[in-house]
Design a protein around this motif. Structure first.
Motif, PDB file in Angstrom:
ATOM      1  N   ASP A  84      -5.098  -1.921  -3.691  1.00  0.00           N
ATOM      2  CA  ASP A  84      -5.577  -2.578  -2.491  1.00  0.00           C
ATOM      3  C   ASP A  84      -7.084  -2.763  -2.583  1.00  0.00           C
ATOM      4  OD1 ASP A  84      -6.328  -3.269   0.178  1.00  0.00           O
ATOM      5  OD2 ASP A  84      -4.588  -2.204   0.957  1.00  0.00           O
ATOM      6  N   LEU A  85      -7.529  -3.986  -2.359  1.00  0.00           N
ATOM      7  CA  LEU A  85      -8.962  -4.272  -2.415  1.00  0.00           C
ATOM      8  C   LEU A  85      -9.728  -3.529  -1.324  1.00  0.00           C
ATOM      9  CD1 LEU A  85      -8.856  -8.090  -3.242  1.00  0.00           C
ATOM     10  CD2 LEU A  85      -9.138  -6.140  -4.800  1.00  0.00           C
ATOM     11  N   GLU A  86      -9.078  -3.293  -0.182  1.00  0.00           N
ATOM     12  CA  GLU A  86      -9.733  -2.545   0.895  1.00  0.00           C
ATOM     13  C   GLU A  86     -10.183  -1.170   0.412  1.00  0.00           C
ATOM     14  OE1 GLU A  86      -8.682  -0.619   5.279  1.00  0.00           O
ATOM     15  OE2 GLU A  86      -7.319  -2.108   4.412  1.00  0.00           O
ATOM     16  N   TRP A  87      -9.427  -0.568  -0.493  1.00  0.00           N
ATOM     17  CA  TRP A  87      -9.737   0.768  -1.002  1.00  0.00           C
ATOM     18  C   TRP A  87     -10.381   0.708  -2.385  1.00  0.00           C
ATOM     19  CZ3 TRP A  87      -9.766   4.107   2.703  1.00  0.00           C
ATOM     20  CH2 TRP A  87      -8.951   3.883   3.807  1.00  0.00           C
ATOM     21  N   SER A  88     -10.706  -0.490  -2.832  1.00  0.00           N
ATOM     22  CA  SER A  88     -11.377  -0.704  -4.120  1.00  0.00           C
ATOM     23  C   SER A  88     -10.586  -0.142  -5.294  1.00  0.00           C
ATOM     24  CB  SER A  88     -12.789  -0.111  -4.111  1.00  0.00           C
ATOM     25  OG  SER A  88     -13.550  -0.687  -3.081  1.00  0.00           O
ATOM     26  N   GLY A  89      -9.272  -0.240  -5.212  1.00  0.00           N
ATOM     27  CA  GLY A  89      -8.472   0.222  -6.330  1.00  0.00           C
ATOM     28  C   GLY A  89      -7.115   0.720  -5.915  1.00  0.00           C
ATOM     29  N   ARG A  90      -6.649   1.673  -6.680  1.00  0.00           N
ATOM     30  CA  ARG A  90      -5.298   2.200  -6.495  1.00  0.00           C
ATOM     31  C   ARG A  90      -5.198   2.983  -5.194  1.00  0.00           C
ATOM     32  NH1 ARG A  90      -1.953   5.540 -11.110  1.00  0.00           N
ATOM     33  NH2 ARG A  90      -0.839   3.616 -11.423  1.00  0.00           N
ATOM     34  N   ASP A  91      -4.156   2.670  -4.450  1.00  0.00           N
ATOM     35  CA  ASP A  91      -3.805   3.478  -3.291  1.00  0.00           C
ATOM     36  C   ASP A  91      -2.336   3.839  -3.449  1.00  0.00           C
ATOM     37  OD1 ASP A  91      -2.714   0.955  -2.671  1.00  0.00           O
ATOM     38  OD2 ASP A  91      -3.190   1.098  -0.553  1.00  0.00           O
TER      39      ASP A  91
END
Length: 161
Positions: A84-91
């Motif tokens: 997820d781009l909101e979390w800048s990577g792996r969620d």
């Protein structure tokens, strides 16, 4: 009250939590049956077993943790990865967390959740999400104590298969 708290710590401390393997399947499936029944989720052991085997064989998709007490499986969790781009990577999504009724109220849920977070961090997960029924007060208490908060968003789902 102190004695009860000490008993909770002792159970949680002696519980062994590890990443599940294929040979954990029968014990996991028994707990998954109870989890899905208690959550009111339509579930079939045949499709559940196939999906579990697929996940256990595909560490890029997620991981399953299993907790044992005296070599008996008493709890498990399932984490599925995404990006997820909101979390800048792996969620990741904690899709299931189950503790056998005999172990509830003894600190097992908190211990299991802490181990799920540790394993997720080890896989580069930057945020862990979950869904919980609002009437599940004991689960809400465990999640809030662990630092989870209502995101203010509503989870919607649409089956595609």
């Amino acid at each position: 009250r102190r004695q009860a708290a000490a008993g909770c710590a002792r159970v949680a401390a002696t519980m062994d939590v590890r990443t599940a393997q294929l040979d954990d399947g029968p014990a996991l499936l028994a707990m998954m049956r109870d989890f899905n029944r208690s959550e009111g989720i339509a579930w079939s052991q045949d499709t559940g077993e196939a999906a579990l085997r697929h996940l256990l064989r595909s560490p890029d998709l997620g991981l399953v943790g299993v907790a044992t007490l005296d070599a008996v499986a008493v709890a498990y969790f399932v984490i599925c990865f995404s990006f997820d781009l909101e979390w800048s990577g792996r969620d990741a999504f904690l899709t299931e967390l189950y503790v056998a009724p005999s172990q509830r109220g003894r600190g097992a849920g908190s211990r299991l959740l802490a181990e799920a977070e540790r394993l997720a961090r080890g896989q580069g997960v930057r945020a862990l999400h979950l869904a919980v029924r609002p009437e599940n007060a004991s689960a809400l208490r465990v999640y809030r104590t662990a630092g989870f908060a209502d995101s203010g968003r509503v989870l919607y789902s649409k089956p595609l298969a």
